[in-house]
Structure formats: structure tokens, C-alpha cells
Design an enzyme around this catalytic site. Structure first.
Site, PDB file in Angstrom:
ATOM      1  N   ASP A 114      42.224 -39.712  58.326  1.00 54.70           N
ATOM      2  CA  ASP A 114      43.008 -40.648  57.531  1.00 54.70           C
ATOM      3  C   ASP A 114      44.019 -39.852  56.716  1.00 54.70           C
ATOM      4  O   ASP A 114      43.908 -39.703  55.499  1.00 54.70           O
ATOM      5  CB  ASP A 114      42.110 -41.485  56.625  1.00 54.70           C
ATOM      6  CG  ASP A 114      42.828 -42.709  56.072  1.00 54.70           C
ATOM      7  OD1 ASP A 114      44.022 -42.882  56.381  1.00 54.70           O
ATOM      8  OD2 ASP A 114      42.207 -43.478  55.332  1.00 54.70           O
ATOM      9  N   GLY A 138      36.129 -45.832  40.996  1.00 49.28           N
ATOM     10  CA  GLY A 138      34.698 -45.577  41.016  1.00 49.28           C
ATOM     11  C   GLY A 138      34.038 -46.260  42.202  1.00 49.28           C
ATOM     12  O   GLY A 138      33.863 -45.690  43.274  1.00 49.28           O
ATOM     13  N   HIS A 140      38.412 -37.551  43.740  1.00 47.06           N
ATOM     14  CA  HIS A 140      39.216 -38.687  44.216  1.00 47.06           C
ATOM     15  C   HIS A 140      38.464 -39.997  44.041  1.00 47.06           C
ATOM     16  O   HIS A 140      39.018 -41.074  44.269  1.00 47.06           O
ATOM     17  CB  HIS A 140      39.616 -38.494  45.672  1.00 47.06           C
ATOM     18  CG  HIS A 140      38.581 -38.890  46.680  1.00 47.06           C
ATOM     19  ND1 HIS A 140      37.295 -38.397  46.676  1.00 47.06           N
ATOM     20  CD2 HIS A 140      38.655 -39.730  47.755  1.00 47.06           C
ATOM     21  CE1 HIS A 140      36.628 -38.920  47.692  1.00 47.06           C
ATOM     22  NE2 HIS A 140      37.418 -39.733  48.360  1.00 47.06           N
TER      23      HIS A 140
END
Length: 391
Positions: A59, A275, A305
Site C-alpha cells: 500500500d 488510534g 502511525h
């Protein structure tokens, strides 16, 4: 070889990290790290004039974008259910979807970018048309569109997704070429370090950059589409890739820094980090304190991330003995948090992730949290939707 590890990790993730680090000049593992394909999610590796195809990942240019609007919570809190339905009906989620919106940016200048020449001619036009149809679609897995309120009750729109089928095809194609196989041929995931001075390395770098521009265009279009749905005005944009490679100078030397599930965080550089569907997100920046510089350098000026998985998708869905998230427990969590959910499945439940506050704490003084964003609306692909383009 210089390495630094933030937080606690299982043995398989650490073993994978050290394998990658053996072939890198420097490497770091962020606190949200977990097992990935060859290189762990949350891993950062720096090379001299080389790029790792599997390090950037399938991705390519997956990332996050957040827009702060001029709206306050009081203006929308009575119509969150309606907004959730409207987002789900307007934005395309799920496997290989073409964009259902008639104003998707299918005529974007990137479709005439000279970087398309890096794609083998026999496959170029089909891939261009696939990319054109998917620009502005979100996909499945952990990809989402969220509506948040910050500590001042200002409304933010957040999105998470990448370059869709374009990036997946580029990664798969160059992985095959690196193994002396044909474009489109399925090959095992293995680390292919391409020399940027070689024709193949130059072609991959151009194609990766194209996927990056594509992902930026898609995320900004989706986020701005939702801002328009809310009848709001954009006041600030925070936008970062977290699956990408950059040429950067570290300790006076230019290196190629591959971040796989890691957010760039140079001093003062802002980032949006989510989150889970039931956890707060943050707007953060790389620390501006001189005292934080040694640790920031060890992190290759990177940070988390997301919160990081603690349970695989198969475990979350109960496909392994003694595993599985209880659906009622997920619904109860979201109700306590006040989240309106559309789509989603047990493999994205809050219970399968670490708490974001814990992984941020483990990053030490390398970052500064600017805003805490409370989720109001979360829209994802529906339960059971498979998406090969997720990160």
C-alpha cells in the site's frame, strides 16, 4: 548498523526488525510496531542509494490526512447519525470500488504525469484506467473516514488510506521484476533492495512517487468532500504518508529512509495519528526541544502511525481457537465513547489495538501532542469486506 527500539514488542516482530536492520545503515522500530511482510509495521530503515520495495510495502503512500474546520461540536452533535449515513452513501468503501461520486477528480493532472512511463507499456493504460476509477475511494481493512472534536470542540475530518490498486500493482510488479520474473507474475514476498542508479531502481522510484501523488490527491479529495457535506470551511490541513521512502540528510549524509507504518516527525513537522474506531486520535509534531534531538536522530525523525495491533485479523474474528472479540463488548465500548459507527468489523474493534496514549508515551520526548481528537463518527468498509489494497 545502528538501531533503536521504542516500546515493547513480541519476539517475531523483533526478529523481523533485526533481519531488516542487518542490511540497512540505520534502523528504528516505533512503539506501535508489529509483524508485517518482511519488514515490521512501525519499522524505519535507512540505506545508501537503495530502496526496499517490500519495505515501502504494497500500500504505497498509505497515510493520514486531517482537516480542521470552522465548525464547533454544538453545530452538528444533534445530527451525527444523519452525517454518518451521508458519508457512507457518498464515499466509496471496500474492495476495488470505483468512485460513486460524479465529481471525483478523474481528470487530475497526475494522470498525464511522465512517471507513467515507468510502468511497462503493455500494462500502462489498464493500470491508468483502474487508478482513474479508484481515485477518491477509501477501501477496506483499517481505512476510514472519521469526524472528530478536539479539546476546544472544533470539528476535524480525518481519513486514512493509500494508493489503492495503483500502489498494490506497482509494488507487486517491481517485486516480480526484482526477482527476474514478469510484471504481473505472483512471487514470494522478499526484500528487494533496488539500486537507485540502476534503470530498475529509477523506474521504481518514479512509480513510487506517482503513487504518492495519487494518494495525496485521493485523501485530500475525500476529506474535502466530507467537509463540504458538513457545510463547513477548511481552516488547516495536516497530511502525511506513512508507507513511503524519502531521500533525507542524516548526520551530514544523504540516505534513503524507508518508513513502513511510521510517520515523519522532524522538529515542528505536524502529523495526524489515529488510534482505533473507539480511541482518541492526535495531531502531533516532532519535538522542537534541543534536548530531544539525540532521541529524534535515533528514531530517524519518525514516530508512530497508529496505536498498533495486538491481535491479528484472524484472531479478532475468532478464526483461531480460543480467540475472537465479543461483538457486544465492541458495541459497549463504542457506546461508552459515544461513537456513531457505520461499517467496521471485529477485526477493527478497539480491543485489537494498543491504546494510542501508551505508544505515544513510549516515544518519549521525540514528539509533542498539539490536539487530542475525540471520535464522533467512524465510517469504514462493512463487515467481512475483503480488500487486498489495505496496509
Amino acid at each position: 548498523m545502528r538501531t533503536h527500539i521504542f516500546g515493547q514488542h513480541d519476539e517475531k516482530t523483533l526478529a523481523q526488525f533485526y533481519q531488516v536492520a542487518q542490511r540497512a545503515v540505520r534502523a528504528a522500530l516505533m512503539a506501535d510496531g508489529h509483524l508485517g511482510y518482511v519488514m515490521p509495521i512501525g519499522g524505519v530503515a535507512a540505506y545508501r542509494s537503495q530502496v526496499s520495495v517490500v519495505g515501502v510495502g504494497f500500500d504505497i503512500a498509505c497515510g493520514n490526512a486531517a482537516i480542521r474546520t470552522n465548525l464547533r461540536l454544538e453545530k452538528i452533535e444533534g445530527r451525527l447519525e444523519e452525517l454518518a449515513d451521508e458519508i457512507a452513501a457518498t464515499i466509496s468503501f471496500g474492495l476495488g470500488r470505483s468512485n460513486r461520486a460524479n465529481d471525483a477528480p478523474t481528470d487530475h493532472p497526475l494522470f498525464e504525469d511522465e512517471a507513467w512511463e515507468a510502468i511497462p507499456k503493455a500494462h500502462r493504460e489498464a493500470l491508468r484506467e483502474k487508478a482513474r476509477a479508484q481515485l477518491g475511494t477509501v477501501g477496506g481493512g483499517n481505512h476510514y473516514v472519521d469526524v472528530f472534536a478536539d479539546e476546544k470542540e472544533r470539528i476535524w475530518i480525518g481519513v486514512h488510506f493509500g494508493s489503492r490498486g495503483l500502489g498494490h500493482t506497482i509494488a507487486s510488479g517491481f517485486m516480480a521484476l526484482a526477482q527476474n520474473r514478469s510484471w504481473g507474475e505472483r512471487v514470494p514476498e522478499s526484500e528487494a533492495l533496488l539500486d537507485l542508479k540502476s534503470p530498475l531502481g529509477q523506474a521504481y522510484w518514479a512509480a513510487m512517487g506517482l503513487a504518492g501523488r495519487y494518494a495525496y490527491a485521493g485523501r485530500e479529495w475525500v476529506a474535502r468532500k466530507v467537509v463540504a457535506l458538513l457545510g463547513a470551511r477548511e481552516e488547516e490541513l495536516v497530511h502525511n504518508h506513512h508507507n513511503f521512502a524519502w531521500k533525507e540528510v542524516h548526520d551530514g549524509e544523504e540516505l534513503v529512509v524507508v518508513r513502513k507504518g511510521a510517520t515523519p516527525a522532524f522538529p515542528g513537522q505536524k502529523g495526524f495519528v489515529g488510534g482505533s474506531m473507539g480511541d482518541d486520535a492526535v495531531i502531533l509534531q516532532g519535538s522542537t526541544l534541543a534536548s530531544a534531538q539525540p532521541l529524534q536522530k535515533a528514531a530517524l525523525f519518525s514516530t508512530v502511525h497508529g496505536a498498533g495491533r495486538v491481535m491479528s485479523r484472524r484472531q479478532a474474528l475468532g478464526k483461531r481457537r480460543g480467540s475472537g472479540v465479543n461483538p457486544e463488548a465492541m458495541r459497549s465500548w463504542l457506546k461508552r465513547k459515544g461513537v456513531v459507527l457505520r461499517g467496521g468489523d471485529l477485526d477493527e474493534a478497539p480491543q485489537v489495538y494498543r491504546r494510542l496514549s501508551d505508544v505515544l508515551k513510549a516515544q518519549g520526548p521525540t514528539i509533542e501532542v498539539l490536539h487530542v481528537l475525540r471520535p464522533l463518527v467512524v465510517v469504514m468498509a462493512g463487515a467481512g469486506e475483503f480488500d487486498p489494497y489495505k496496509d
